[in-house]
Structures are given as C-alpha cells and as structure tokens.
Design an enzyme around this catalytic site. Structure first.
Site, PDB file in Angstrom:
ATOM      1  N   ASP A 466       0.868  -1.267   0.161  1.00 55.94           N
ATOM      2  CA  ASP A 466      -0.098  -0.058   0.127  1.00 55.94           C
ATOM      3  C   ASP A 466       0.799   1.207   0.078  1.00 55.94           C
ATOM      4  OD1 ASP A 466      -1.468  -2.260   1.145  1.00 55.94           O
ATOM      5  OD2 ASP A 466      -2.892  -0.942   1.525  1.00 55.94           O
ATOM      6  N   GLU A 603      -6.324 -10.794  -4.904  1.00 53.88           N
ATOM      7  CA  GLU A 603      -5.961 -11.926  -3.882  1.00 53.88           C
ATOM      8  C   GLU A 603      -7.033 -13.144  -4.035  1.00 53.88           C
ATOM      9  OE1 GLU A 603      -6.009  -9.619  -0.397  1.00 53.88           O
ATOM     10  OE2 GLU A 603      -4.029  -9.316  -0.606  1.00 53.88           O
TER      11      GLU A 603
HETATM   12  C1  BGC Z   1      -5.680  -5.953  -0.497  1.00 51.59           C
HETATM   13  C2  BGC Z   1      -4.584  -5.442  -0.508  1.00 51.59           C
HETATM   14  C3  BGC Z   1      -3.797  -4.864   0.378  1.00 51.59           C
HETATM   15  C4  BGC Z   1      -4.290  -5.222   1.839  1.00 51.59           C
HETATM   16  C5  BGC Z   1      -4.000  -4.059   3.076  1.00 51.59           C
HETATM   17  C6  BGC Z   1      -6.264  -6.324   0.762  1.00 51.59           C
HETATM   18  O1  BGC Z   1      -7.723  -6.158   1.105  1.00 51.59           O
HETATM   19  O2  BGC Z   1      -6.378  -6.812  -1.243  1.00 51.59           O
HETATM   20  O3  BGC Z   1      -4.023  -5.052  -1.819  1.00 51.59           O
HETATM   21  O4  BGC Z   1      -2.538  -4.439   0.339  1.00 51.59           O
HETATM   22  O5  BGC Z   1      -5.550  -5.259   1.853  1.00 51.59           O
HETATM   23  O6  BGC Z   1      -4.601  -2.951   2.694  1.00 51.59           O
END
Ligand code: BGC
Length: 903
Positions: A466, A603
C-alpha cells in the site's frame, strides 16, 4: 444566489423555492417522513424531489437550538444534523434562517462553506461499529503515535475502542489454536491514557451509555488538528451537564498530547469529582476476528502516582520494548488544599479530586500526557516523560502546532472549488496522511506507514505494498518524509535478502506483510472458525511488494535528484530487488522467461484450480513491472556517474553477465495476450470460466467478497475469471500509458489499436472491487481511456471509502490509508493532469465538470510549482526557473514570469 428552504413539521418536511424565472411564485412541496425507516432515507426524498434543479444553498427555518450546530432538526422523534446530511447529499452549504438573518444570507452561506471544507463532524452516534469507525476517522496523532478519537470516558467494549499506537512498536505472541502454535506480530495497543470522567455528589462515575446522554457532537478541525466533543449529559438522577472536551496531538514535541475538559452543571449545584486514569489493563481487541489470539502484549512494570502526576511503565512481552506513559492534571479547581485520591488496581492507575460546582459555571481541567519508548529515547524513560510534561499544556500545543499545520495547508493542500464534499474529504485524507507519518517525528523513528495508519488494528498494523499508493503524495510535497519512510525498507534489506535466500533465490525478497524485523508476517495457514480447520494462505506470494518498493525508490529519486540517497541506499535496494527477480525468472520452451509461483494484486487467485503448487505463472502486473524495473535500472546506469554505479554494483556483487541477463529478461518476459489484445492476468487465465455476476448479485446482494461466498458454497474463486481488484492493468496506474505501452513493445508484443479500452471493459466485467484499492485504479484507467464520467464515478466512491465505511465495518479497524493517498494522487495526476514521470513536469488538466477550480503545489527536482487550474485557464508559478510542458508544448517559467495560459 438560488436557495431552497426547509420547514420541519412533526412528521414531514416542507420545501419551498422559487422556480426559475418566476420571481414571485414560491413552490412548496411537502414530504411526509416514514417513521419506520432511518431518518437519512427520508432525507433522500429531498434529493429526489429537487433533482435537476441547481441550488447554491439551503436554509432551515426552524432547527433545534444548539450551540454546536445551527442545522439540527427533530422529526418523528428522531434528531439529525440536517445540514450535514444535506450538504453531503447535495454538495451545498446549509444554514439556519436565523443565522442568515443575523449575518446576511451571503455571508452566512460563505461562512458555512468555509466551515464545511475544514471540519469533519459527526452528530449523535455513540454505539457499535459505526462508533468504532468514527473513532478511526477522528484519530489524532503526529506520525509517532495515533490516538483514536474515542469518548474520553470510554473503556474498550463493543461500542468504544480508545486505542493508542506508537509507530513501529510491535510485539509477537504465540497462541495455541487447535493444537497448533500460531505466532502473530501486532502493532501494540498501549495503555489508555486519555480517560477522563466525572461523578456528581459521589455517585458512580459517568459512563458512555445511551441513557446518560441526550446529545453528542464531534468535530475535528482539520486546520488545527483539534478534536472537540460536546456532550449534553442527562443522568437518570435528573442532573444535566454540558461536557466539552478538546484534545490535540503535539506535532512538534511529538511525545505529547493534551486534553482540555470543561464541565458545566446546567441545573444543579453540588460536588463534582473528576476521575483520570492511565489504564494498563488494555489488550489488542479492536478486531473481532483476532479475538481468539492472545492480545496482551505487555507487562506493567511500575506505577506511580504523585499528586496530580501519574506514571505507568511497561515492557512488551517478547520484543522487550520499554515504555513510560505519564499524565499531569491541572485546574484552577486543584488548590493546595485539594486532596487528590489515588488507587492502583489491576494495572489501572486512577486519580480523583472533588470540588463544589455551581449551576451555569464552567470548570476547566487539563490533562497533559507524554509517552516515551526505548525505541527512540535513550536513558531513563520516566525522566524523559516528566520533562515532557513540565512543558505541556493544551493552548501552548495548539499555538505551536499552528506553524506545522499552516505549512501543510500552504504547500500540501489541494483546493477544489465547486465540490464541497470532495474538498472536505480531500482535506480529511491529507490530515490522516500527516497523522500517520510526519516530517518532524519520522526522522527519529524506524517505521513506515501501515495499511491502516496508526488508527486501528486491522492487518495488525503491518506495512504492505500500500506504500505504493501513499508515498507518492509525500514525495511530491514533503520528500524528506518519503526518504525517511524508505529507510524503514533499507534497514530491512538484510532481512529481505535472508527471505530470498531461505527460498533459494538471490537478492532481496521483501515480505508481503512487514513489521518490526522485516521478516514475513503473513500467515501460512489461516484458521477458519466456521470449519475449525486451517486453510492454506498464499498471500505472501504477492512478491510484487518488492516492485512497489522499487517504484517508490525510483519515483523519489526521479522527483528529487537526491543522489546521496540513491548512491548510499536506493540503488542498492533496486539492485537487490532486481537480482531477486532475475533469479526467479526461468526460460521456457518458447525462449521467453516465466516467473512462477507468484500472486498478483488480485487476492482471489492464489493458485491454479486443483494444482499441487501454490501461486501462478506469468502474472501480467508482475512481469510488466519487472521489465520496467530492468529497463529503468539501465537508464539510471547511463545517467549516473560511473564511479557511483560501480561502487554499488560491486557491493551488491553484480557483474556484466548479470546485467546482460537483466536486459534479456526485460525483453523476453512472457505475457499471455489473446487475439483481441486482452492481457491475461496470468498464464492460463483465459481457460477459466467466467462467473455469472448477475446470478450472484441476485442471490447475495453485495458480491464484493465473492471469494468468501464461493468458498461457503464449497467452490473456489481460483476456478473463475473473477478479480478482487485491479491486477492485469495495475501498471497503468503506476506509470504513464506511454511508459507501459513501451514496456509491451520492449517485450515484443504488438497490441491492436484501442486495446486499453477493450481491456478495461473486459476486466471491469470481472472485478468485484473487494479492496478499496481497486476503484482508484479504474478511475485512472477510465480517464486515460477518455471516459471522464466513469473515472469520476469511481473516484467519488473511492473518495468516500472511509467516510461512508463502504465495506460495512472495516473502517472500525482503522482507516484505509492506501485509498486515501491514492485519491490525492488521482486529483493531482488525473484531474490536475500533472505527469511527473518524464524529466520535466507535464500538465494536461481534465477538471471534472463541477470543479470550477483545482489548485495545488508539487515539489519536483527542487522546484516548488504552484498550479491554479480552471476550465478556461492554467496558471503556474515557480520558486526557481524551470521548464514545464503543457499539452505537449514546452515553456520556461521563472519566479517573476508565471505561466498564464488558456485551458
Ligand atoms: C488488499 C491488498 C492490500 C491489503 C492491505 C487487501 O484487502 O487486497 O491489496 O495490500 O488489503 O490494505
């Protein structure tokens, strides 16, 4: 000026306005309020009735009388700040008729417009996840600590969570779950030192309960960082009081914060007792789903109370970080004869003192708090805390903060005229970026920005990719802060090299989730409380986190020319990261390189359906960014003094063979591109079936986390073309279209014309936006594609992510700092149209229709640029002579020669 008026009846609103052109005839509409639906839904009907008519402001004829807001109304025995609600809904200021009569309509409206732009206000919410969410949004802090905006009298429970965190202060605990030892590293929730309460005539101390409170108004002044909570208390005993509490984080002397607490008895005289606590009994308990894990991260080692001073010292259990937190009470009501009672039970230090209070008189108590930890303070911590307290008081802090916040709002503000909500929420984001990290405290810390700021415990306070969405804003405004945050990564380069070596790779493999040591903090297995089983968790395979770090190093260097940083730290990181990717790339039968066993940002896809191996091959985002990194390194090599380059490459142990391999990989990484020019998210993506979104929407309503829905049905998201967030097209967010288009050319792929349009359509139809990081990417992509309406729609949802808690409860566990930072970057890059990727700044503004003016500054290569953009003009000033490209044409600008062009 066009206005409409609202008259509030017992169960209805009466709207009146003058229709266009007919100056005398007033039109009146009555909206009957349904008592069975939330009041907000009844307000929606106003929007519906007035749709299509442009108003500049609204007037409320008969609001209830409060001094904190002139627009609170009561209807159907419910109260709401109609002004706040209407202004969010219609984007116009709302004032009471009385204010307009008193100040004149134009002035009253302008004052309210200014107020709305600089305040984050909430009226009347004090329960459950919504309250948790508001606490996160009302967090104060200074990069060193974050202090959630909980009610002062609250203890952690289902409705309140007064958390406090210090940046970089983590601890690991092991919990036995179903026979397995699970280790978690958490950003530690420290003792609650903000607690203050009162009692009347020796009754129980006041607690935050619905039956004790008739009204609450909370207001965060973004200009000064002061959070004010005004509470009208109505005790079952019949006592009425007004309690006004203000708190402020010291931005300069960053160990400190202070609270000013005002108690006004409204209808009685009697004994008031003030209670102050430092509560060392707290645990990490902000996130429900972590509750089965041990959350007691520290031991209290020492407690002292000495008159108006209290001090609690402790140490974290395994990371062995020592800390001391002290508080000092001061008040005119504390006289030499005042007895301050004290008690220490179960790690809770409590002081109380009493005084006689009269009706209508306001009594002021101040509590100054300081915290020092062994992470950043040498020597005796108690002494350090005491000397901080010797010098801390509320008004002094507010005064001294002025220079900090003035500078922020002068150089880092983004001004938007014509869109009140966008203006307010933009400033909310800027505020939280400086609460999460600050150029004053961070040089003394070893920390970076966590995905959820210093505002809550989701993701255990870990640092993710992030940063890619957050650091660019700092880079263009307070570059020294970016440098500092990048040092967090540099200091963990050895750990990243060990991570790589442990998996038989070269170079540095940064962890997906990083905390104190830079080792991998993602879980390998995830406990599923529904099934009682551990499911594999492959999220650590998001190796692209290293590319985010490389991107931030490059952008920092590119925008600052900080060669000292680059030669001492930055280049070493870039080379180690590149070395890792080189060792991960394997030549396939087609003479191209594959990168295997990785996950992209999406994800939902952790591996191939039914595969034995984790991860995927040829993730498009990863491969594009790796190719970009190798090419970028070659360009840095060309531009850098040979001596510096060779010192670092020798240190890293890279030779010509390595660089030849980098070059070969940069030209031959594989992508899976189909005949229509769609870039496959990974190899084999096109073989997966699509998911019937409509069917799932019909069945479940919200399908943003369709992965969970599929799993509950015994299916896997791995088997479908469905994405949580932008992935294949993510690189187009990071860099300019031309840069990524060139990467595809470098890789030898010929793309059909209009391929981006087709790709956006294709992936939008397959993306559920289950992460707040998704819409910002699609907003950017839509704009590149010339689709302003779609871009602005995505932008608006992203802008409101935390304000409306669009994921239904996650803001309770901390703000989403990534989307907050990225929204700011969209304003600068998308709508301001400033492109910082070339050797000179280039501008091509695209203001949304309603934005009359967009103004902001950026620092680029040592020059402070100030942009003032409207639909018809472009105005740029600089503090040093500089070049600037406007829509392809180069201009020279100088401090005495601002650029003034037609837009
Ligand atoms: C997202 C990731 C992110 C993480 C922390 C997750 O829900 O898919 O891209 O790095 O949250 O914010």
């Amino acid at each position: 000026m066009r206005t409409f008026s609202v008259r509030v009846l017992d169960d209805a609103f009466e709207l009146s306005y003058v229709p266009n052109g007919k100056t005398n005839a007033t039109k009146t509409i009555t909206i009957v309020c349904d008592p069975d639906v939330p009041i907000g839904e009844n307000l929606e009907k106003i929007r519906e009735k007035l749709a299509g008519i442009d108003f500049d402001a609204a007037l409320i004829e008969n609001p209830l009388e409060y001094d904190f807001s002139d627009t609170i109304i009561g209807v159907n025995h419910q109260r709401i700040d109609m002004g706040l609600a209407l202004s969010n809904m219609l984007n116009i200021p709302v004032v009471s008729q009385e204010t307009a009569n008193r100040n004149g309509l134009a002035e009253a409206i302008e004052n309210k417009r200014q107020y709305n732009q600089w305040h984050l206000d909430y009226y009347g919410e004090y329960a459950a996840k919504r309250n948790y969410g508001q606490e996160a949004m009302l967090t104060i802090g200074n990069g060193y600590y974050g202090l959630r905006g909980a009610y002062l009298a609250a203890n952690a429970d289902v409705d309140n969570y007064p958390g406090m965190y210090v940046a970089g202060l983590y601890n690991q605990l092991t919990t036995k779950i179903n026979g397995r030892d699970v280790v978690n590293e958490d950003l530690v929730n420290l003792p609650n030192a903000q607690y203050l309460s009162f009692s009347i005539d020796h009754q129980e101390p006041f607690s935050v309960k619905k039956e004790n409170i008739s009204d609450i108004y909370r207001s965060l002044d973004l200009h000064t960082g002061v959070l004010t909570t005004t509470m009208l208390v109505s005790l079952p005993t019949g006592h009425l009081l007004k309690i006004c509490a203000q708190r402020v984080a010291d931005m300069n002397q960053w160990h400190r914060f202070a609270i000013r607490y005002e108690i006004t008895p409204m209808n009685f005289e009697g004994t008031v007792t003030v209670f102050s606590r430092i509560d060392g009994s707290v645990t990490n308990a902000n996130v429900d789903r972590y509750k089965s894990f041990d959350g007691r991260h520290f031991d209290v080692t020492e407690t002292t109370i000495n008159g108006s001073d209290a001090m609690l010292s402790g140490q974290t259990k395994t990371s062995k970080v020592a800390f001391s937190i002290g508080s000092r009470l001061s008040s005119q009501e504390i006289t030499p004869s005042t007895k301050i009672n004290e008690s220490v039970t179960d790690d809770v230090l409590e002081q109380n003192f009493s005084f006689q209070a009269q009706t209508g008189t306001t009594y002021v108590i101040e509590k100054a708090v300081a915290i020092n930890t062994s992470l950043e303070t040498k020597g005796d911590l108690n002494n350090a805390v005491t000397s901080e307290l010797d010098d801390a008081n509320f008004s002094g802090i507010v005064q001294q903060n002025a220079s900090f916040w003035n500078e922020v709002w002068q150089d880092s503000d983004i001004q938007i005229d014509g869109d009140l909500t966008a203006q307010k929420l933009t400033r909310v984001n800027i505020y939280h970026l400086f609460v999460s990290a600050s150029p004053i405290s961070n040089p003394h810390l070893d920390a970076s920005v966590g995905a959820r700021g210093l505002h809550g415990e989701a993701y255990r306070g870990h640092v993710f990719w992030d940063e890619l969405f957050i650091l660019p804003y700092y880079t263009l405004h307070t570059p020294s802060l970016t440098r500092q945050l990048l040092m967090y990564r540099y200091k963990r380069l050895d750990a990243a090299k060990q991570n790589a070596a442990a998996e038989h790779y070269d170079g540095a493999m940064y962890p997906w989730q990083s905390a104190q040591f830079g080792d991998e903090q993602s879980q390998l297995l995830h406990f599923n409380p529904d099934s009682g089983k551990f499911d594999p968790d492959n999220s650590r395979l998001q190796r692209h986190v290293s590319l985010a770090i490389a991107y931030n190093v490059w952008l920092y260097y590119h925008s600052t020319n900080d060669t000292e940083f680059m030669t001492k730290y930055g280049l070493e990181m870039l080379l180690e990261i590149a070395h890792f990717w080189s060792s991960k790339a394997v030549k396939n039968d087609n003479g191209r390189y594959d990168i295997k066993n990785v996950m992209g940002p999406d994800e939902f896809h952790e591996n191939y359906p039914n595969a034995d191996e984790p991860g995927l091959t040829e993730n498009a985002y990863t491969n594009i960014m790796v190719s970009w990194l190798f090419t970028t390194l070659a360009n840095i090599h060309k531009a850098m003094p040979a001596k510096d380059w060779s010192t670092v490459t020798t240190k890293v142990g890279l030779n010509d063979d390595d660089f030849n391999r980098f070059d070969d990989i940069a030209h031959h990484l594989a992508l899976d591109i189909n005949k229509d020019g769609i870039i496959g998210q990974f190899a084999g993506y096109f073989k997966l079936p699509t998911l019937d979104f409509e069917k799932y929407r019909k069945k479940y309503g919200n399908i943003s986390r369709v992965d969970r829905l599929l799993k509950a049905e015994g299916k896997s998201p791995d088997s479908y073309q469905v994405a949580k967030q932008a992935d294949a097209l993510m690189a187009y967010y990071n860099l300019s279209f031309n840069t990524i288009d060139n990467v595809l050319k470098t890789l030898g792929y010929k793309m059909p014309s209009e391929y981006l349009t087709k790709n956006i359509e294709y992936y939008l139809a397959r993306t559920t936006h289950g992460s707040t990081l998704s819409r910002i990417v699609y907003s950017e992509l839509s704009l590149i594609d010339g689709n302003m309406d779609q871009s602005f729609a995505f932008f608006n949802t992203a802008l409101r992510s935390d304000y409306y808690d669009i994921q239904g409860g996650t803001t309770a566990e901390g703000i989403h700092l990534g989307v907050m930072g990225a929204v700011l970057m969209l304003e600068l890059r998308n709508y301001g149209g400033v492109n910082e990727f070339e050797s000179e700044l280039a501008v091509d503004p695209h203001l949304p229709e309603d934005w009359h003016r967009l103004a902001f500054s950026e620092r680029f290569k040592g020059v402070l640029y100030k942009f003032d953009l409207t639909h018809t003009s472009i105005h740029v000033t600089v503090d040093k002579p500089a070049k600037l490209t406007v829509r392809g044409q180069e201009f020279s600008v100088a401090p005495d020669k601002p650029l003034q062009l037609k837009n």
